[in-house]
Design a protein around this motif. Sequence first.
Motif, PDB file in Angstrom:
ATOM      1  N   CYS A  11     -15.657   0.284  -5.116  1.00  0.00           N
ATOM      2  CA  CYS A  11     -15.114  -0.883  -5.801  1.00  0.00           C
ATOM      3  C   CYS A  11     -16.165  -1.973  -5.639  1.00  0.00           C
ATOM      4  O   CYS A  11     -16.545  -2.302  -4.517  1.00  0.00           O
ATOM      5  CB  CYS A  11     -13.798  -1.308  -5.150  1.00  0.00           C
ATOM      6  SG  CYS A  11     -13.026  -2.742  -5.895  1.00  0.00           S
TER       7      CYS A  11
ATOM      8  N   ILE B 147       0.860  -1.184   0.000  1.00  0.00           N
ATOM      9  CA  ILE B 147       0.000   0.000   0.000  1.00  0.00           C
ATOM     10  C   ILE B 147       0.897   1.235   0.000  1.00  0.00           C
ATOM     11  O   ILE B 147       1.839   1.316   0.787  1.00  0.00           O
ATOM     12  CB  ILE B 147      -0.926   0.017   1.238  1.00  0.00           C
ATOM     13  CG1 ILE B 147      -1.778  -1.249   1.257  1.00  0.00           C
ATOM     14  CG2 ILE B 147      -1.794   1.274   1.245  1.00  0.00           C
ATOM     15  CD1 ILE B 147      -2.485  -1.497   2.568  1.00  0.00           C
ATOM     16  N   THR B 148       0.593   2.175  -0.900  1.00  0.00           N
ATOM     17  CA  THR B 148       1.374   3.413  -0.927  1.00  0.00           C
ATOM     18  C   THR B 148       0.879   4.352   0.170  1.00  0.00           C
ATOM     19  O   THR B 148      -0.283   4.333   0.535  1.00  0.00           O
ATOM     20  CB  THR B 148       1.250   4.123  -2.293  1.00  0.00           C
ATOM     21  OG1 THR B 148      -0.122   4.450  -2.533  1.00  0.00           O
ATOM     22  CG2 THR B 148       1.767   3.253  -3.428  1.00  0.00           C
TER      23      THR B 148
ATOM     24  N   TYR C 294     -12.734  -3.453 -10.223  1.00  0.00           N
ATOM     25  CA  TYR C 294     -12.376  -2.035 -10.189  1.00  0.00           C
ATOM     26  C   TYR C 294     -11.893  -1.627 -11.577  1.00  0.00           C
ATOM     27  O   TYR C 294     -10.910  -2.174 -12.081  1.00  0.00           O
ATOM     28  CB  TYR C 294     -11.282  -1.767  -9.149  1.00  0.00           C
ATOM     29  CG  TYR C 294     -10.820  -0.338  -9.135  1.00  0.00           C
ATOM     30  CD1 TYR C 294     -11.633   0.671  -8.636  1.00  0.00           C
ATOM     31  CD2 TYR C 294      -9.576   0.005  -9.635  1.00  0.00           C
ATOM     32  CE1 TYR C 294     -11.218   1.991  -8.631  1.00  0.00           C
ATOM     33  CE2 TYR C 294      -9.150   1.325  -9.637  1.00  0.00           C
ATOM     34  CZ  TYR C 294      -9.974   2.305  -9.135  1.00  0.00           C
ATOM     35  OH  TYR C 294      -9.558   3.620  -9.140  1.00  0.00           O
TER      36      TYR C 294
ATOM     37  N   ASN D 100      -2.773   3.704  -2.156  1.00  0.00           N
ATOM     38  CA  ASN D 100      -3.286   2.799  -3.180  1.00  0.00           C
ATOM     39  C   ASN D 100      -2.807   1.384  -2.895  1.00  0.00           C
ATOM     40  O   ASN D 100      -1.644   1.177  -2.536  1.00  0.00           O
ATOM     41  CB  ASN D 100      -2.784   3.203  -4.570  1.00  0.00           C
ATOM     42  CG  ASN D 100      -3.387   4.492  -5.051  1.00  0.00           C
ATOM     43  OD1 ASN D 100      -4.424   4.929  -4.572  1.00  0.00           O
ATOM     44  ND2 ASN D 100      -2.737   5.117  -6.015  1.00  0.00           N
TER      45      ASN D 100
ATOM     46  N   THR E  53     -11.355   4.160  -2.244  1.00  0.00           N
ATOM     47  CA  THR E  53     -12.382   3.545  -3.092  1.00  0.00           C
ATOM     48  C   THR E  53     -12.924   2.283  -2.426  1.00  0.00           C
ATOM     49  O   THR E  53     -14.126   2.036  -2.417  1.00  0.00           O
ATOM     50  CB  THR E  53     -11.794   3.202  -4.479  1.00  0.00           C
ATOM     51  OG1 THR E  53     -11.426   4.423  -5.111  1.00  0.00           O
ATOM     52  CG2 THR E  53     -12.782   2.464  -5.345  1.00  0.00           C
TER      53      THR E  53
ATOM     54  N   GLU F  18      -3.534  -0.301  -9.592  1.00  0.00           N
ATOM     55  CA  GLU F  18      -3.601   0.398  -8.312  1.00  0.00           C
ATOM     56  C   GLU F  18      -5.056   0.676  -7.982  1.00  0.00           C
ATOM     57  O   GLU F  18      -5.785   1.241  -8.796  1.00  0.00           O
ATOM     58  CB  GLU F  18      -2.822   1.715  -8.366  1.00  0.00           C
ATOM     59  CG  GLU F  18      -1.330   1.524  -8.573  1.00  0.00           C
ATOM     60  CD  GLU F  18      -0.545   2.813  -8.417  1.00  0.00           C
ATOM     61  OE1 GLU F  18      -0.821   3.579  -7.460  1.00  0.00           O
ATOM     62  OE2 GLU F  18       0.335   3.059  -9.253  1.00  0.00           O
ATOM     63  N   ILE F  19      -5.463   0.267  -6.796  1.00  0.00           N
ATOM     64  CA  ILE F  19      -6.829   0.521  -6.332  1.00  0.00           C
ATOM     65  C   ILE F  19      -6.730   1.429  -5.105  1.00  0.00           C
ATOM     66  O   ILE F  19      -6.119   1.047  -4.106  1.00  0.00           O
ATOM     67  CB  ILE F  19      -7.563  -0.779  -5.961  1.00  0.00           C
ATOM     68  CG1 ILE F  19      -7.620  -1.728  -7.160  1.00  0.00           C
ATOM     69  CG2 ILE F  19      -8.978  -0.458  -5.452  1.00  0.00           C
ATOM     70  CD1 ILE F  19      -8.240  -3.083  -6.846  1.00  0.00           C
ATOM     71  N   PRO F  20      -7.309   2.622  -5.166  1.00  0.00           N
ATOM     72  CA  PRO F  20      -7.262   3.519  -4.009  1.00  0.00           C
ATOM     73  C   PRO F  20      -7.953   2.891  -2.790  1.00  0.00           C
ATOM     74  O   PRO F  20      -9.059   2.360  -2.898  1.00  0.00           O
ATOM     75  CB  PRO F  20      -8.019   4.770  -4.477  1.00  0.00           C
ATOM     76  CG  PRO F  20      -7.976   4.713  -5.969  1.00  0.00           C
ATOM     77  CD  PRO F  20      -7.996   3.250  -6.310  1.00  0.00           C
TER      78      PRO F  20
END
Length: 173
Positions: free
Chosen positions: A125, A14-15, A146, A22, A119, A114-116
């Motif tokens: 999502c 995860i960023t 997503y 993300n 979201t 990348e999925i926030p």
Amino acid sequence: MGSNFKISAVLVLITKNLNDGNLILTRRSKKLKRHGGEISFPGGVKDSADYDLRETALRETFEEINVKKDRIDIIARLPDTSTSTGYLIRPYVAILETPYTFGINYSEVSDIVEIPMSTLREGHCDRNETVLLKNNSLVKRPLYVYEGNVVYGATARIMTNLLTTIKIDYKEK
């Protein structure tokens, strides 16, 4: 961990942080014999030279998307997850120091998805369940969609464990 399984590890990367970052996933190269084209977390099978599964997850992540371990802070471990294809996966949750430019190893990975986290947290999502016939009984399994990317199988189960662990509530649609 079971001896009949291929022992492996992944990074649930995860960023930034758990709430605003993300979730980093990879789309496996279609050239691969197993799970080609599927979306997964970076990681792979434990090598005999790996000291432990944490090292496996870090090594494989570097090999697949060129993320150096000094940019990663492992903050948790999720429950082990098995697959019907004979893998036992140990997921490690990690925060990636940003900004970061990925370097894709195209022999293993075709793309990064990348999925926030926002979201996922806000229910944007799509989260569904698939029903499978397993040992003559119906089994519900999670499935995420997503922006046209479908996440299922062990990766979806690991995502569910992550979201349960960090207590993200879904909005029912």
